[in-house]
Design a protein around this motif. Sequence first.
Motif, mmCIF file in Angstrom:
data_model
loop_
_atom_site.group_PDB
_atom_site.id
_atom_site.type_symbol
_atom_site.label_atom_id
_atom_site.label_comp_id
_atom_site.label_asym_id
_atom_site.label_seq_id
_atom_site.Cartn_x
_atom_site.Cartn_y
_atom_site.Cartn_z
ATOM 1 N N ARG A 1 65.272 27.180 -9.005
ATOM 2 C CA ARG A 1 65.032 25.790 -9.360
ATOM 3 C C ARG A 1 63.576 25.480 -9.055
ATOM 4 O O ARG A 1 62.860 26.289 -8.452
ATOM 5 N N LEU A 2 63.112 24.333 -9.445
ATOM 6 C CA LEU A 2 61.772 23.884 -9.085
ATOM 7 C C LEU A 2 61.891 23.100 -7.785
ATOM 8 O O LEU A 2 62.216 21.916 -7.792
ATOM 9 N N GLY A 3 61.663 23.781 -6.665
ATOM 10 C CA GLY A 3 61.829 23.123 -5.381
ATOM 11 C C GLY A 3 61.444 24.026 -4.229
ATOM 12 O O GLY A 3 61.100 25.197 -4.425
ATOM 13 N N PRO A 4 61.506 23.519 -3.011
ATOM 14 C CA PRO A 4 61.121 24.300 -1.837
ATOM 15 C C PRO A 4 62.182 25.331 -1.470
ATOM 16 O O PRO A 4 63.276 25.365 -2.052
ATOM 17 N N THR A 5 61.855 26.159 -0.486
ATOM 18 C CA THR A 5 62.767 27.209 -0.040
ATOM 19 C C THR A 5 64.088 26.638 0.461
ATOM 20 O O THR A 5 65.163 27.163 0.167
ATOM 21 N N ASP A 6 64.029 25.557 1.223
ATOM 22 C CA ASP A 6 65.215 24.931 1.802
ATOM 23 C C ASP A 6 66.025 24.258 0.695
ATOM 24 O O ASP A 6 65.660 23.193 0.195
ATOM 25 N N ARG A 7 67.138 24.862 0.316
ATOM 26 C CA ARG A 7 67.919 24.353 -0.800
ATOM 27 C C ARG A 7 68.720 23.102 -0.455
ATOM 28 O O ARG A 7 69.313 22.475 -1.352
ATOM 29 N N SER A 8 68.745 22.711 0.810
ATOM 30 C CA SER A 8 69.392 21.448 1.166
ATOM 31 C C SER A 8 68.475 20.261 0.860
ATOM 32 O O SER A 8 68.927 19.116 0.837
ATOM 33 N N ARG A 9 67.210 20.550 0.628
ATOM 34 C CA ARG A 9 66.260 19.498 0.259
ATOM 35 C C ARG A 9 66.249 19.326 -1.252
ATOM 36 O O ARG A 9 66.585 20.239 -1.999
ATOM 37 N N PRO A 10 65.878 18.150 -1.748
ATOM 38 C CA PRO A 10 65.935 17.907 -3.189
ATOM 39 C C PRO A 10 64.917 18.737 -3.960
ATOM 40 O O PRO A 10 63.872 19.133 -3.426
ATOM 41 N N ALA A 11 65.233 18.990 -5.219
ATOM 42 C CA ALA A 11 64.264 19.621 -6.113
ATOM 43 C C ALA A 11 63.116 18.662 -6.360
ATOM 44 O O ALA A 11 63.245 17.442 -6.181
ATOM 45 N N TRP A 12 61.977 19.187 -6.746
ATOM 46 C CA TRP A 12 60.829 18.341 -7.058
ATOM 47 C C TRP A 12 61.052 17.629 -8.381
ATOM 48 O O TRP A 12 61.544 18.208 -9.352
ATOM 49 N N PHE A 13 60.670 16.367 -8.424
ATOM 50 C CA PHE A 13 60.985 15.515 -9.563
ATOM 51 C C PHE A 13 59.812 15.458 -10.535
ATOM 52 O O PHE A 13 58.651 15.440 -10.135
ATOM 53 N N ARG A 14 60.142 15.411 -11.820
ATOM 54 C CA ARG A 14 59.189 15.137 -12.877
ATOM 55 C C ARG A 14 59.783 14.080 -13.788
ATOM 56 O O ARG A 14 60.992 14.012 -13.958
ATOM 57 N N GLU A 15 58.938 13.294 -14.406
ATOM 58 C CA GLU A 15 59.420 12.276 -15.340
ATOM 59 C C GLU A 15 59.358 12.807 -16.764
ATOM 60 O O GLU A 15 58.301 13.209 -17.252
ATOM 61 N N TRP A 16 60.516 12.792 -17.414
ATOM 62 C CA TRP A 16 60.614 13.194 -18.815
ATOM 63 C C TRP A 16 61.025 11.976 -19.632
ATOM 64 O O TRP A 16 61.926 11.226 -19.238
ATOM 65 N N SER A 17 60.397 11.796 -20.771
ATOM 66 C CA SER A 17 60.612 10.564 -21.542
ATOM 67 C C SER A 17 61.745 10.676 -22.553
ATOM 68 O O SER A 17 62.005 9.747 -23.282
#
Length: 591
Positions: free
Chosen positions: A59-75
Amino acid sequence: MRDVIVIGAGGGGPVVAKELAAKGLDVLLLEAGPRHENPREQWTSFEDDANNPLTGYFRLGPTDRSRPAWFREWSQNSFVWQLSGVGGTTQHFYGNYPRAYPGVFNDYSGADAGEYDKAHRFPFGYGEMVPYFEWVETTAPVMTAAMGRKEERFFRGCETLDLPVQTTKTTRGPSYRPQENAILQPGGTAGRTSDRNLLNYPQATGCTFCGYCFQGCMRPVGGPRNQYAKRSTDNSYVPMALTANVWATEGRAATLIADAYVTQVHAENRAGKLTATGVTWRENASGTEHREDAKVVVMAGGCTENPRLWLNSGLPNPNGWVGRGYTDHFFDWVFGVFDESVGNPKGVGSAARLDFPPYGGLENVGLPPALHAFAMNLSDSGIRGQYANGRGMTGEWDGPAGRVLGPELKDMVSGGLENILSVLVITDDDVEADNRVTRSALPADENGPIPKVHFRARQRTARTLRNREFMARKATELLRGAGAREVYRIDWAPLILHVQSSMRMGESEKDSVVDATGQSRAVRGLYIADNSALANGLGSPNPTLTTQALATRTAERIFQEHFGGLPWVRTESPVVSTDPRVSTRLAELGL
């Protein structure tokens, strides 16, 4: 002070790191996502565990999978299949390494030259790229794909289209062939048995035909990392960068830091020219910030993150093209149902292709069950016979386009996945200035303002739409010729997977970010070396080989301009990533 800082350890960054470390430079490779050092312990073959965009290990996110993925805005509604981590998107790719079509380079004069995106060509000729293609093909290494029953059936359909078999790596006209891919050929017991006890290294080498390419390659069991079958960069270029002091005469091992999110590129005026001087990065786990200085900075964070970082760093954008030209391959999915097994989804995910320049190409694709269900439901045309989302697409396939449900689905899968042959439609898409990345007005995250992706996913150019329809019909003809009793077209919603050109290289300073060497036109010593530097959609071939060849060329230019070095690609022979010296050193490092 470092010699070179490379931002991003995906498909392109490790290439630059490996090449420059081999020349004795001090290279720091920073990756925002995780480093999976022990895939056999950290990965599984469960599709949701790997590919869930919010919680999967890809996924697009940090190593710690309990933390949320990084967000991007899609229109708009689409599915974005991008991920972080050492290896980047190459961790789940299928290893396909076709060369770009010659028609996308500025010296092409074929009869069909006017059918390409002539406004956005590479600023040099195809012949200049060939040595760099060959360098990567040897290094990875790239070889003819190992094939099975589904490829045999795909080729049976190709034979009915009156096209020749392609026997060269350069595609000069409509033709079909086995894939050129970066997956090691099966050796020993691999490919000859399904007994897991007989599929351990070194008794088995190369591809074991497990069928789980999309969950990351961790086989054969017991092999060193650089002997894993699929040549994602975490199995090839990264190990070579980390062991350059062993296999290269002048080499110096690169330093890799994962879970290290770069938040700013620093630049200052030197001798009247804005010049990159280093970066600030933060530890995802602790939030601690670090400043690193370097003579050269290379951005290889991807088509969305590179523009975000550039804009967040306050770097100049004199022509407005930073983030513009966000280009993909307008995919579609067509599959046939057979009365007998065609071998899907066993073996290499995709081992056969049909090229049809200047329109696009087709690939056979085998998927495990959950991903296959996903592919059959990602539709812009709604449910067949129920609603059409205003599209109402009909053609040579059976009935209207759209997802299949109810009794029709039950009948379709009654023979199991073994009886389904899937074809991915890959379209040459035009570079469009209105497709772009900007900074979102939504709240910033811990790494700064988040990106907003403006993507006119359904309002493509007339040429792009023509290309997609042409290739979807060719896919249908192929499947009919292969003996399918029914053919379905899904009409995929935009799947943002092959993305390129948001920091594009170009012929003119009016519509490009970097020059022909890969260096920013606005900031000296700042280079782009991933898919975002590609000048265009390549004619439709998968982008990894061209990106890595271009990154090799860029590394050579960096070595010449900033460190007084000589070109090496035309005079030296590359060392392959499976070199036993790399294996030995990795074992010493516990990798």
